[in-house]
Structures are given as C-alpha cells and as structure tokens.
Enzyme design. Structure first.
Site, PDB file in Angstrom:
ATOM      1  N   SER A  14      -9.716   0.851   1.556  1.00 23.79           N
ATOM      2  CA  SER A  14      -9.871   1.613   2.799  1.00 23.79           C
ATOM      3  C   SER A  14     -11.117   2.489   2.869  1.00 23.79           C
ATOM      4  CB  SER A  14      -8.628   2.484   3.027  1.00 23.79           C
ATOM      5  OG  SER A  14      -8.414   3.325   1.920  1.00 23.79           O
ATOM      6  N   GLY A  63       0.814  -1.214   0.000  1.00 21.39           N
ATOM      7  CA  GLY A  63       0.000   0.000   0.000  1.00 21.39           C
ATOM      8  C   GLY A  63       0.845   1.261   0.000  1.00 21.39           C
ATOM      9  N   SER A 123      -7.700  -0.967  12.671  1.00 19.41           N
ATOM     10  CA  SER A 123      -8.530   0.222  12.504  1.00 19.41           C
ATOM     11  C   SER A 123      -9.492   0.425  13.658  1.00 19.41           C
ATOM     12  CB  SER A 123      -9.337   0.080  11.197  1.00 19.41           C
ATOM     13  OG  SER A 123     -10.363   1.039  11.127  1.00 19.41           O
ATOM     14  N   ALA A 152      -4.833  -2.062   1.530  1.00 20.26           N
ATOM     15  CA  ALA A 152      -6.222  -2.404   1.870  1.00 20.26           C
ATOM     16  C   ALA A 152      -7.162  -1.605   0.989  1.00 20.26           C
ATOM     17  CB  ALA A 152      -6.508  -2.088   3.341  1.00 20.26           C
ATOM     18  N   ARG A 166      -5.307  12.471   1.200  1.00 18.54           N
ATOM     19  CA  ARG A 166      -6.491  11.623   1.356  1.00 18.54           C
ATOM     20  C   ARG A 166      -7.266  11.610   0.038  1.00 18.54           C
ATOM     21  NH1 ARG A 166      -7.915   7.308   4.271  1.00 18.54           N
ATOM     22  NH2 ARG A 166      -8.876   7.771   6.261  1.00 18.54           N
ATOM     23  N   ASP A 208      -1.143   6.702   3.683  1.00 16.90           N
ATOM     24  CA  ASP A 208      -0.236   6.308   4.761  1.00 16.90           C
ATOM     25  C   ASP A 208       1.090   5.790   4.220  1.00 16.90           C
ATOM     26  OD1 ASP A 208      -2.496   6.897   6.167  1.00 16.90           O
ATOM     27  OD2 ASP A 208      -2.638   4.987   7.220  1.00 16.90           O
ATOM     28  N   TYR A 211     -15.996  -3.829   6.276  1.00 19.21           N
ATOM     29  CA  TYR A 211     -14.613  -3.351   6.421  1.00 19.21           C
ATOM     30  C   TYR A 211     -14.111  -3.597   7.837  1.00 19.21           C
ATOM     31  CZ  TYR A 211     -10.762   0.003   6.965  1.00 19.21           C
ATOM     32  OH  TYR A 211      -9.555   0.578   7.258  1.00 19.21           O
ATOM     33  N   THR A 258       1.519   3.357  -2.274  1.00 25.22           N
ATOM     34  CA  THR A 258       1.010   4.500  -3.036  1.00 25.22           C
ATOM     35  C   THR A 258      -0.218   5.140  -2.386  1.00 25.22           C
ATOM     36  OG1 THR A 258      -0.343   3.059  -4.438  1.00 25.22           O
ATOM     37  CG2 THR A 258       1.873   3.587  -5.223  1.00 25.22           C
ATOM     38  N   ASP A 262       0.945  -9.004  -4.965  1.00 27.66           N
ATOM     39  CA  ASP A 262      -0.496  -8.770  -4.872  1.00 27.66           C
ATOM     40  C   ASP A 262      -1.002  -9.445  -3.599  1.00 27.66           C
ATOM     41  OD1 ASP A 262      -3.296  -8.786  -5.167  1.00 27.66           O
ATOM     42  OD2 ASP A 262      -3.169  -9.012  -7.340  1.00 27.66           O
ATOM     43  N   LEU A 263      -1.754  -8.704  -2.773  1.00 22.98           N
ATOM     44  CA  LEU A 263      -2.275  -9.267  -1.522  1.00 22.98           C
ATOM     45  C   LEU A 263      -3.228 -10.434  -1.751  1.00 22.98           C
ATOM     46  CD1 LEU A 263      -2.893  -6.014   0.568  1.00 22.98           C
ATOM     47  CD2 LEU A 263      -1.092  -7.721   0.903  1.00 22.98           C
ATOM     48  N   GLU A 300     -12.382   1.202  13.234  1.00 21.24           N
ATOM     49  CA  GLU A 300     -13.669   0.676  12.758  1.00 21.24           C
ATOM     50  C   GLU A 300     -13.964  -0.701  13.365  1.00 21.24           C
ATOM     51  OE1 GLU A 300     -16.131   1.856  10.660  1.00 21.24           O
ATOM     52  OE2 GLU A 300     -15.201   3.820  10.503  1.00 21.24           O
TER      53      GLU A 300
END
Length: 345
Positions: A83, A9, A136, A81, A195, A14, A160, A11, A57-58, A138
């Site tokens: 996100s 991640g 997270s 992720a 963001r 974070d 998520y 790019t 690749d995840l 969340e």
C-alpha cells in the site's frame, strides 16, 4: 447464526479496524496470513482470542481456494496489498502481482468454491459469498474532474494506481460476467495511529512527538503543496461493511470531501504541541514523487444516500489523535526501552 468474514490484509491498518468493527457486529472473523512469521501480527494481538487465522497468499491461487473452502465465509474483504505508493516505482512488478493479480486470484477462489459460471448471472445474490475489493483514489490520479465520483475517468499516475485500476475493473467484470456479489470501495486517503511510519501523516505525527520530546531535530518532507482528502480509517471500515449489506452490488467513493495540503497537516500537528513548524521542517527534493497526483477530493454523495454513511472524525481531530498516540508511544518506549530490550534477549 453469526456471519463469517474472511479478511486479507488483516494485520494492516484497515484490516485491524475492520476486524474490530465486524467483531462488534457479532461476526466470526478469519484473517488470511502468510504463515506464522507476520511482522505486523502484533497489530491484532489484542483481538487474537476472538480471531481465527487461515494460511494463504495473494500470490498463490491454490492457497486462496483452500482458505475460502476452509472458512466458508459469507463475506470476503480483500484489503491485502502493498500500500505504500512511492514503493510502486521501485517494485512495479511485485506491486502489480499483489495489488492487481491478487484480486483476480481471490475472485477466482470465490468463483471456484461457489461453483459460479457464465450461466450464473441470473442467480439471486441471497446466499452468495459477497466480495469487497479495496479500490483507491490513486486510480483517479490526474483527475478529469474535481471532486471525483463513481463515474470519473481513471488516469493513474503510479504503478500502484494502475494495478488498483485493474483490480477494480476485474471485480466489476466478475460481477457482470458471473453474477457475483462483488463491490469496490474507492477509498480516499485514510489514516490513523496504526498507519505505517512511511506514510506522510504518520511520519509527521511521529516526528512531532519525537521533536517535542527532544529526540529529533528536523522533519524532512517532499512536496508540501500536495493536496489530499484525508479521513480516519476507523470511519472508512464502517463503509466497507455497509456496502456488502445492500440488496444489489455497487461501487462507492468514500472520502470526507475536504481537501488539505501536507503543509496543513504539518501546521496542525506542530501547533498541537505548541511548536512552529517552520523551525523544524526541511524540504528534501529526493522525497518528491516522479509523477505527483495533484488534487484528489471525494464526492461521497452516493455512499451517503445509499449506505447512510458519513465520516465522524475531521482532519484536525485526526492529526491531534495521531500526535497524541505517538507522544504516548514514544514516551513509553523511552521509559521502558531498556527493559523491553533486556526482555527480548
């Protein structure tokens, strides 16, 4: 010898801030990317001369094993992720595959390359690949208590959040089962000028800039009463790196401990350009989440005590920073838009 870090991640918001921070600390930094056609590679373009990239690749276990084996990192930061939380209701299976199973695949890649097994629990952490998982706030969802700390029970209110909870628990499981140096940072909402515009704070700052410059009439928003603990992403990546420098692995809640509503964000942003938000904001019921997270607020005492971490940027500063950046960006696009368009042909 310089430490080597692998960031998934890279790019994203974070990832770009973390890459900058690690480079400033003297690290060699590798970014995992899916081929060359990454639409957000421009976000780290100013760092390209200092960064290395490796394909992976995840959703592909073999590619992750190959990436970890190639890089031989000291530290792995799993920030990759999907996100955007509202999207997780439309594409629940994909979000779960990337945000949940993706964590397991990275952990497995580290385990396989490191040769760890069930007998490794007593292995000293010195010399091990250290793993950071981006958990997270969340996961707390319909929170059992406020503020939330490391021991607060999870009650995720979105696919998520549920996938992130799996990623969090499987990270702890690998720590306890294989003696892996694996930690989770339970980061509360963190924003910046980088963001994506789908996120509410950036949606607000971009709209304020466009309205101020006469390019937009109204800003459509959902629930103005939703409350979050918002901080600056540049502050939070410092905490990630600190977590992997401790003698023993542990999980940490990271946030400011201050709550603000979407209404606060709107008011601060419009006031920054001398406009009254009530003249421009339209409430759109279609933008309200199916299940809203009510009150999220971080208790970061553990991180403050153990890591010596605290945030530097407060919420009004953050919103002002984002509005100023978007005023600059939108002005530039208006000024050079035709030239940019012509140069792309």
């Amino acid at each position: 010898m310089a430490k080597r870090a692998l960031i998934t991640g890279i790019t994203g918001q974070d990832g770009s801030y973390l890459a900058e921070h690690l480079l400033s600390q003297g690290y060699q930094v590798w970014g995992l990317i899916r081929g060359q056609a990454n639409p957000r590679k421009s976000r780290v373009s100013r760092l390209v001369s200092e960064l290395n990239f490796v394909d992976g690749d995840l959703m592909d276990q073999g590619s992750l094993v190959s990436a970890v084996d190639t890089v031989q990192p000291d530290e792995v930061y799993n920030l990759g992720a999907i996100s955007f939380v509202p999207m997780s209701w439309q594409q629940a299976e994909l979000v779960t595959e990337v945000n949940g199973m993706g964590v397991l695949r990275v952990l497995e890649a580290i385990r396989m390359v490191s040769g760890l097994n069930g007998n490794s629990r007593s292995t000293p952490h010195h010399g091990q690949i250290r793993f950071y998982q981006a958990s997270s706030s969340e996961m707390f969802g319909k929170a059992a208590e406020t503020p939330q700390r490391e021991t607060t029970l999870f009650h995720p209110r979105s696919p998520y959040g549920a996938a992130k909870a799996y990623g969090h628990f499987i990270t702890r499981n690998y720590r306890e089962s294989f003696g892996m140096y694996a930690v989770s940072g339970m980061l509360f909402n963190h924003e910046s000028p980088r963001r994506g515009t789908e996120f509410v704070t950036r949606k607000i700052s971009m709209a304020v800039a466009r309205i101020k410059l006469g390019l937009q009439d109204k800003l459509h928003l959902g629930n103005l009463d939703a409350v979050r603990d918002w901080g600056f992403a540049g502050d939070y990546v410092r905490a990630m790196q600190l977590m992997l420098q401790q003698d023993e692995p542990d999980d940490y809640v990271i946030g400011t401990g201050s709550m603000h509503s979407v209404r606060d964000a709107v008011r601060i942003a419009f006031e920054h350009v001398d406009l009254n938000w009530e003249d421009y904001v339209v409430i759109d019921p279609e933008l309200v989440r199916p299940a809203e997270v009510e009150i999220l607020c971080a208790d970061s005492k553990h991180a403050q005590t153990k890591l010596g971490w605290k945030p530097d940027v407060d919420f009004p500063e953050l919103m002002h920073m984002m509005v100023d950046a978007d005023l600059n960006q939108v002005s530039r696009e208006e000024q050079y838009g035709d030239l940019l368009l012509a140069s792309n042909w």
